[in-house]
Write a protein that holds these residues in place. Structure first.
Motif, PDB file in Angstrom:
ATOM      1  N   ASN A  45      42.424  60.798  24.262  1.00 23.94           N
ATOM      2  CA  ASN A  45      43.752  60.390  23.261  1.00 23.94           C
ATOM      3  C   ASN A  45      43.879  59.043  23.261  1.00 23.94           C
ATOM      4  OD1 ASN A  45      45.321  63.572  23.423  1.00 23.94           O
ATOM      5  ND2 ASN A  45      44.258  63.335  25.390  1.00 23.94           N
ATOM      6  N   LEU A  46      43.580  57.934  23.953  1.00 25.71           N
ATOM      7  CA  LEU A  46      43.432  57.068  23.522  1.00 25.71           C
ATOM      8  C   LEU A  46      42.970  56.880  22.646  1.00 25.71           C
ATOM      9  CD1 LEU A  46      44.774  54.411  23.451  1.00 25.71           C
ATOM     10  CD2 LEU A  46      43.116  53.267  25.225  1.00 25.71           C
ATOM     11  N   ALA A  47      41.677  57.070  22.185  1.00 27.27           N
ATOM     12  CA  ALA A  47      40.485  57.443  21.005  1.00 27.27           C
ATOM     13  C   ALA A  47      41.112  57.568  19.874  1.00 27.27           C
ATOM     14  CB  ALA A  47      39.501  57.879  21.113  1.00 27.27           C
ATOM     15  N   ALA A  48      42.224  58.941  19.823  1.00 33.20           N
ATOM     16  CA  ALA A  48      42.060  59.521  18.688  1.00 33.20           C
ATOM     17  C   ALA A  48      43.780  58.614  18.001  1.00 33.20           C
ATOM     18  CB  ALA A  48      42.991  60.565  19.839  1.00 33.20           C
ATOM     19  N   ALA A  49      44.609  58.084  19.584  1.00 31.62           N
ATOM     20  CA  ALA A  49      45.510  57.693  18.375  1.00 31.62           C
ATOM     21  C   ALA A  49      45.069  56.510  18.052  1.00 31.62           C
ATOM     22  CB  ALA A  49      46.266  56.647  19.675  1.00 31.62           C
ATOM     23  N   LEU A  50      43.861  55.623  18.117  1.00 29.21           N
ATOM     24  CA  LEU A  50      43.265  54.463  17.701  1.00 29.21           C
ATOM     25  C   LEU A  50      42.607  54.279  16.615  1.00 29.21           C
ATOM     26  CD1 LEU A  50      41.591  52.449  21.156  1.00 29.21           C
ATOM     27  CD2 LEU A  50      43.673  51.532  19.211  1.00 29.21           C
ATOM     28  N   THR A  51      42.305  56.126  16.569  1.00 28.65           N
ATOM     29  CA  THR A  51      41.372  55.862  15.050  1.00 28.65           C
ATOM     30  C   THR A  51      42.464  56.207  13.878  1.00 28.65           C
ATOM     31  OG1 THR A  51      39.423  56.980  16.612  1.00 28.65           O
ATOM     32  CG2 THR A  51      39.628  58.483  14.363  1.00 28.65           C
ATOM     33  N   ARG A  52      43.408  56.775  14.456  1.00 30.20           N
ATOM     34  CA  ARG A  52      44.330  57.503  13.400  1.00 30.20           C
ATOM     35  C   ARG A  52      44.663  55.593  13.333  1.00 30.20           C
ATOM     36  NH1 ARG A  52      48.441  62.643  15.457  1.00 30.20           N
ATOM     37  NH2 ARG A  52      46.740  63.242  15.409  1.00 30.20           N
ATOM     38  N   ARG A  53      44.800  55.013  13.666  1.00 28.24           N
ATOM     39  CA  ARG A  53      45.061  53.563  13.237  1.00 28.24           C
ATOM     40  C   ARG A  53      43.982  52.414  12.754  1.00 28.24           C
ATOM     41  NH1 ARG A  53      50.204  52.657  15.732  1.00 28.24           N
ATOM     42  NH2 ARG A  53      50.329  50.280  15.303  1.00 28.24           N
ATOM     43  N   GLY A  54      42.668  53.389  12.231  1.00 25.01           N
ATOM     44  CA  GLY A  54      42.162  52.774  11.349  1.00 25.01           C
ATOM     45  C   GLY A  54      41.001  52.297  12.061  1.00 25.01           C
ATOM     46  N   GLN A  55      40.809  52.073  13.114  1.00 25.71           N
ATOM     47  CA  GLN A  55      40.217  51.953  13.810  1.00 25.71           C
ATOM     48  C   GLN A  55      38.815  52.472  14.441  1.00 25.71           C
ATOM     49  OE1 GLN A  55      40.274  48.337  15.119  1.00 25.71           O
ATOM     50  NE2 GLN A  55      42.468  48.299  14.425  1.00 25.71           N
ATOM     51  N   ARG A  56      37.692  52.337  14.135  1.00 23.71           N
ATOM     52  CA  ARG A  56      36.671  52.723  14.022  1.00 23.71           C
ATOM     53  C   ARG A  56      35.944  52.370  15.696  1.00 23.71           C
ATOM     54  NH1 ARG A  56      31.967  49.460  11.092  1.00 23.71           N
ATOM     55  NH2 ARG A  56      33.178  47.862  12.662  1.00 23.71           N
ATOM     56  N   VAL A  57      35.937  53.909  16.381  1.00 30.30           N
ATOM     57  CA  VAL A  57      36.180  54.289  18.022  1.00 30.30           C
ATOM     58  C   VAL A  57      34.683  54.847  18.473  1.00 30.30           C
ATOM     59  CG1 VAL A  57      37.255  54.547  19.501  1.00 30.30           C
ATOM     60  CG2 VAL A  57      38.503  53.645  17.520  1.00 30.30           C
ATOM     61  N   LEU A  58      34.580  54.221  19.321  1.00 27.88           N
ATOM     62  CA  LEU A  58      33.217  55.353  20.325  1.00 27.88           C
ATOM     63  C   LEU A  58      33.142  55.232  21.373  1.00 27.88           C
ATOM     64  CD1 LEU A  58      30.258  56.648  20.516  1.00 27.88           C
ATOM     65  CD2 LEU A  58      29.951  54.119  21.636  1.00 27.88           C
ATOM     66  N   VAL A  59      33.674  56.685  22.136  1.00 30.86           N
ATOM     67  CA  VAL A  59      33.838  56.457  23.189  1.00 30.86           C
ATOM     68  C   VAL A  59      32.517  57.011  24.183  1.00 30.86           C
ATOM     69  CG1 VAL A  59      34.950  58.223  24.990  1.00 30.86           C
ATOM     70  CG2 VAL A  59      36.424  57.927  23.330  1.00 30.86           C
ATOM     71  N   LEU A  60      32.397  56.516  25.160  1.00 29.26           N
ATOM     72  CA  LEU A  60      31.121  56.502  25.842  1.00 29.26           C
ATOM     73  C   LEU A  60      31.506  56.676  27.484  1.00 29.26           C
ATOM     74  CD1 LEU A  60      27.737  53.619  25.925  1.00 29.26           C
ATOM     75  CD2 LEU A  60      28.607  55.102  27.536  1.00 29.26           C
ATOM     76  N   ASP A  61      30.899  58.405  27.909  1.00 30.34           N
ATOM     77  CA  ASP A  61      31.212  58.922  29.031  1.00 30.34           C
ATOM     78  C   ASP A  61      30.222  58.032  29.759  1.00 30.34           C
ATOM     79  OD1 ASP A  61      31.763  59.934  31.437  1.00 30.34           O
ATOM     80  OD2 ASP A  61      31.163  61.732  30.209  1.00 30.34           O
ATOM     81  N   ALA A  62      30.601  56.864  30.650  1.00 31.29           N
ATOM     82  CA  ALA A  62      29.492  55.801  31.750  1.00 31.29           C
ATOM     83  C   ALA A  62      30.208  56.249  33.412  1.00 31.29           C
ATOM     84  CB  ALA A  62      30.141  54.677  31.340  1.00 31.29           C
ATOM     85  N   ASP A  63      30.609  57.322  33.246  1.00 21.80           N
ATOM     86  CA  ASP A  63      30.249  58.160  34.466  1.00 21.80           C
ATOM     87  C   ASP A  63      29.040  59.763  34.787  1.00 21.80           C
ATOM     88  OD1 ASP A  63      31.044  59.707  36.610  1.00 21.80           O
ATOM     89  OD2 ASP A  63      32.722  60.286  36.345  1.00 21.80           O
ATOM     90  N   LEU A  64      28.097  58.263  34.520  1.00 24.12           N
ATOM     91  CA  LEU A  64      26.614  59.197  34.574  1.00 24.12           C
ATOM     92  C   LEU A  64      25.967  60.292  35.465  1.00 24.12           C
ATOM     93  CD1 LEU A  64      24.493  55.741  34.208  1.00 24.12           C
ATOM     94  CD2 LEU A  64      25.761  57.023  32.606  1.00 24.12           C
TER      95      LEU A  64
END
Length: 280
Positions: A45-64
Motif C-alpha cells: 500500500n505504501l508503494a501504491a501511495a508513492l506511485t500516486r505521488r508520481g514516483q516510479r516504484v518497484l516492490v521486490l519480494d525479498a522474503d526469498l
C-alpha cells in the motif's frame, strides 16, 4: 534489452559479496522483528501511495523462502525471481505491474534453497538489485521477518530501514532485537519506525520513545552513539484493512478514504519529503 537485465551465470565458488547500500534508486528495506505485523500489507500500500505521488516504484519480494506479496496483490506470476536466479528467464520478464500501478518482482514461495544465504544467492540477489535501481525512483524491499542471514543481507543493501511493529509486547521485543542487530552489525545510525494497528492517536510515538530509551541504555554503534529511532507514523486499527486483505485488494484501491489508508498516504508523504525530494 540491456545485458544487465539478462541472467548472469554464477560460479559455484563465487566469492562472498561485501554488503552495503546500492547506488541508484533510493532503496528502502521494510522489515520487522516478527511475522504477522502487516509488513507486506504496508509495503504494497505504501508503494501504491508513492506511485500516486508520481514516483516510479518497484516492490521486490525479498522474503526469498516464504514469499507472499503475490497473495496480498492477488497476482499469479508465470515468472518469478527463482526463474531469474536459475537462468530460465530474463529479469525484465519477471517484472509485472501491480493493481496500484507500481512494478513488482515476486519471489517463489517454499523455495528451501533460498532460505539460507549461500554465496550464489548473495551474488545473484545483489546483481538483480544493481540492475534494477537505475530504472526507478524508489525500490521497496519487502524482506522476511527476523534476523536471519537472508533478511540481514537484504536489509544491508538498503540506504534506509523501515521497521513495522504492532503494540503487542512480542512484536516490540522482536523489533528491539532486530534494531539491536542492525545497529551493531550494520552500524545503522538511525532506523525508521511505523506502528501498525495502533489503538489510539499518539500510541506509536510513545512506543517509539520507550524503545529509544531502552536502546539508549543498552545499545550503541561503533561510533559510541546510540542508534536513533525516527517515528514515521501510525496506522490505526481499522476494519477496512481486514476486508481488503480478505479480498486480496490494496487498501488504497478498495477503501482509499478509510483511516488506515489515509495514514499510509501520510506515511508516503513523509517518506517522499524526507528521502525522495532532492535537496538544493
Amino acid at each position: 534489452m540491456s545485458d544487465a537485465l539478462s541472467p548472469q551465470p554464477m560460479t559455484p565458488n563465487a566469492a562472498p559479496v561485501q554488503a552495503g547500500p546500492v547506488a541508484g534508486a533510493r532503496i528502502i528495506a521494510i522489515t520487522s522483528g516478527k511475522g504477522g505485523v502487516g509488513k507486506t500489507f504496508v509495503s504494497a500500500n505504501l508503494a501504491a501511495a508513492l506511485t500516486r505521488r508520481g514516483q516510479r516504484v518497484l516492490v521486490l519480494d525479498a522474503d526469498l523462502g516464504l514469499a507472499n506479496l503475490d497473495v496480498v496483490l492477488n497476482l499469479h506470476p508465470k515468472i518469478t525471481l527463482h526463474d531469474v536466479f536459475t537462468g530460465k528467464a530474463r529479469l525484465e520478464d519477471a517484472i509485472i505491474k501491480a493493481p496500484g500501478g507500481f512494478s513488482v518482482l515476486l519471489a517463489g514461495s517454499g523455495m528451501v534453497e533460498y532460505s539460507r544465504l549461500t554465496p550464489e544467492v548473495r551474488n545473484q540477489f545483489l546483481s538483480v538489485i544493481q540492475a534494477l535501481t537505475p530504472q526507478y525512483d524508489v525500490v521497496l524491499l519487502d524482506t522476511g521477518a527476523g534476523i536471519s542471514d537472508v533478511v540481514l543481507f537484504s536489509v544491508s543493501l538498503a540506504s534506509e530501514v523501515l521497521i513495522v511493529a504492532t503494540p503487542e509486547p512480542t512484536s516490540l521485543t522482536d523489533a528491539y532485537a532486530a534494531i539491536k542487530v542492525l545497529a551493531m552489525q550494520q552500524q545503522r545510525q538511525h532506523v525508521r519506525m511505523v506502528i501498525n494497528q495502533a489503538a489510539r492517536p499518539g500510541d506509536g510515538r510513545a512506543i517509539t520513545s520507550q524503545l529509544q530509551q531502552v536502546l539508549d541504555r543498552f545499545v550503541s554503534t561503533q561510533s559510541g552513539r546510540p542508534v536513533r529511532l525516527i517515528h514515521m507514523g501510525d496506522i490505526p486499527v481499522d476494519p477496512s484493512v481486514r476486508d481488503a486483505v480478505m479480498r486480496r485488494q490494496l487498501l488504497l484501491v478498495n477503501t482509499p478514504g478509510c483511516p488506515a489508508a489515509l495514514a499510509i498516504s501520510q506515511l508516503a508523504n513523509k517518506i517522499e519529503t524526507a528521502l525522495l525530494t532532492p535537496t538544493a
